[in-house]
Each structure stands twice: as C-alpha cells, then as structure tokens.
Design a protein around this motif. Structure first.
Motif, PDB file in Angstrom:
ATOM      1  N   TYR A  93       0.827  -1.200   0.000  1.00 53.00           N
ATOM      2  CA  TYR A  93       0.000   0.000   0.000  1.00 53.00           C
ATOM      3  C   TYR A  93       0.869   1.261   0.000  1.00 53.00           C
ATOM      4  O   TYR A  93       0.608   2.202  -0.749  1.00 53.00           O
ATOM      5  N   MET A  94       1.867   1.284   0.862  1.00 54.39           N
ATOM      6  CA  MET A  94       2.721   2.473   0.967  1.00 54.39           C
ATOM      7  C   MET A  94       3.490   2.735  -0.333  1.00 54.39           C
ATOM      8  O   MET A  94       3.615   3.885  -0.763  1.00 54.39           O
ATOM      9  N   GLU A  96       2.556   1.861  -3.347  1.00 54.11           N
ATOM     10  CA  GLU A  96       1.569   2.338  -4.326  1.00 54.11           C
ATOM     11  C   GLU A  96       1.173   3.788  -4.046  1.00 54.11           C
ATOM     12  O   GLU A  96       1.130   4.624  -4.956  1.00 54.11           O
ATOM     13  N   ARG A  97       0.892   4.083  -2.794  1.00 45.08           N
ATOM     14  CA  ARG A  97       0.428   5.425  -2.432  1.00 45.08           C
ATOM     15  C   ARG A  97       1.530   6.481  -2.589  1.00 45.08           C
ATOM     16  O   ARG A  97       1.285   7.568  -3.103  1.00 45.08           O
ATOM     17  N   LEU A  98       2.726   6.169  -2.120  1.00 49.88           N
ATOM     18  CA  LEU A  98       3.801   7.166  -2.162  1.00 49.88           C
ATOM     19  C   LEU A  98       4.421   7.314  -3.550  1.00 49.88           C
ATOM     20  O   LEU A  98       4.964   8.365  -3.863  1.00 49.88           O
ATOM     21  N   LYS A 100       2.863   7.650  -6.178  1.00 50.14           N
ATOM     22  CA  LYS A 100       2.061   8.657  -6.883  1.00 50.14           C
ATOM     23  C   LYS A 100       2.619  10.051  -6.646  1.00 50.14           C
ATOM     24  O   LYS A 100       2.285  10.979  -7.372  1.00 50.14           O
ATOM     25  N   ARG A 101       3.433  10.183  -5.602  1.00 49.49           N
ATOM     26  CA  ARG A 101       4.006  11.483  -5.231  1.00 49.49           C
ATOM     27  C   ARG A 101       5.523  11.471  -5.404  1.00 49.49           C
ATOM     28  O   ARG A 101       6.253  11.924  -4.527  1.00 49.49           O
ATOM     29  N   ILE A 162      -0.316   9.093   6.637  1.00 49.62           N
ATOM     30  CA  ILE A 162      -0.833   8.127   5.660  1.00 49.62           C
ATOM     31  C   ILE A 162      -0.839   6.732   6.285  1.00 49.62           C
ATOM     32  O   ILE A 162      -1.799   5.975   6.146  1.00 49.62           O
ATOM     33  N   TRP A 166      -4.095   4.272   7.218  1.00 48.82           N
ATOM     34  CA  TRP A 166      -4.168   2.900   6.725  1.00 48.82           C
ATOM     35  C   TRP A 166      -4.341   1.937   7.903  1.00 48.82           C
ATOM     36  O   TRP A 166      -5.166   1.020   7.839  1.00 48.82           O
TER      37      TRP A 166
END
Length: 185
Positions: A93-94, A96-98, A100-101, A162, A166
C-alpha cells in the motif's frame, strides 16, 4: 398618598434574608421558611435506598470494578503469521500510495528507504505488541515520523499520517478476518 410596605406584599418575610438584598423579581415572591433537614441515617432510621429491596437487585458497577474487569481481560498474543502478512500488505500500500508522489522523493531509492523504515516499525509493533482490536497504538506511527526525520528523509509527518490512516482502516478489520479464517480466538 398610600405607601405600600414589603410586609403588605410578603405576608411572612424571612428573617434570614433582608428584602433589600434580593433581586427585584424575587422581592415580589412570597418567601417560605426552610424545611428542616432529615435526620442522619442510623440503624433505627436507615437511608431510603436500603429500606426498600427490589426483587431484581442489580449490583452497582463502580469505576473500581470496571477497571478491575478491564485489567483482568487478557488480550491475545501477537500472531507472527498475521504480522508478516499485514506488514507485506502495508508495504504494498505504501509503495503504491507514495509512488504517486514521486515529486516529493528524489528517486526510487529514497522512496524504498521511506517504505522500509515504516514497514519495519509496523512489523516490530505487530510482532511484539498487537493482540487484536483494542490494542492498536500510536507509538509505531510516531516512531515512523521520528525515524524518517532522523534519517533526513522527506515528509516524515505526512508519511506517518498516511500510515496511521491505513492502520486505523485496516489492521483491526484484517485481524478479525484472519482470526475468524484461522480459528485463533
């Protein structure tokens, strides 16, 4: 000219309070003498609550008994298999999420380092302390922010937020699914 006195408005003024000390609306109300206090409880005169006994008497739960009951409850021990699976899910998850940035992180190595620190903190907590719903604490997430700042990595507090979000949304729910599937409770 007829002058009215307070004694004509108030039939029996109280000797305890002079009328000039009362606010104007209360000065026009009749004052009644105070009722005497009931006698203190004694064996001959028990308090009203102990005179009547209900057929369905429930014991009163005091704060002490509630705290004692909470202290007697034993949370389950951490489950290493759950900790491993949850840490891997968190890591995915981390990333994938990070990712994006990527404008925040200098390169993929920095992103990997951030995710590794966060996953290590969560894994340590899940292996040593997490015992199911009610035992999720903020310490591993605070440690994430602190460790990221110690390593001079970008956005430690934001990354920790974040991770907290989660964790709140997933860890207890995943524990319930894991234990019901594996019959561990």
């Amino acid at each position: 000219m007829n002058s009215w006195s307070c004694s004509k408005i108030l039939p029996s003024p109280s000797p305890l309070l002079p009328l000039h000390t009362l606010p104007p609306p209360l000065a026009t109300l009749p004052l009644r003498p105070l009722r005497p206090l009931p006698p203190p409880p004694s064996p001959a005169n028990p308090p009203p609550s102990s005179r009547t006994v209900s057929a369905v008497a429930r014991p009163r739960r005091t704060l002490t008994s509630i705290c004692r009951a909470a202290g007697e409850y034993q949370f389950p021990d951490p489950i290493p298999e759950f900790a491993e699976a949850e840490t891997e899910k968190f890591r995915e998850y981390m990333v994938e999420r990070l990712s994006k940035r990527m404008d925040i992180f200098e390169d993929q190595d920095t992103l990997d380092q951030v995710v590794d620190i966060c996953a290590e903190n969560l894994s340590t907590f899940l292996h040593k302390e997490y015992g199911g719903p009610g035992t999720l604490m903020v310490e591993p997430f605070a440690a994430m922010a602190s460790d990221l700042e110690d390593e001079d990595l970008p956005r430690g507090p934001q990354v920790a937020r974040i991770a907290i979000k989660w964790g709140q949304e997933n860890i207890d729910k995943d524990w319930d699914e894991w234990t019901s599937r594996n019959k561990v409770r």
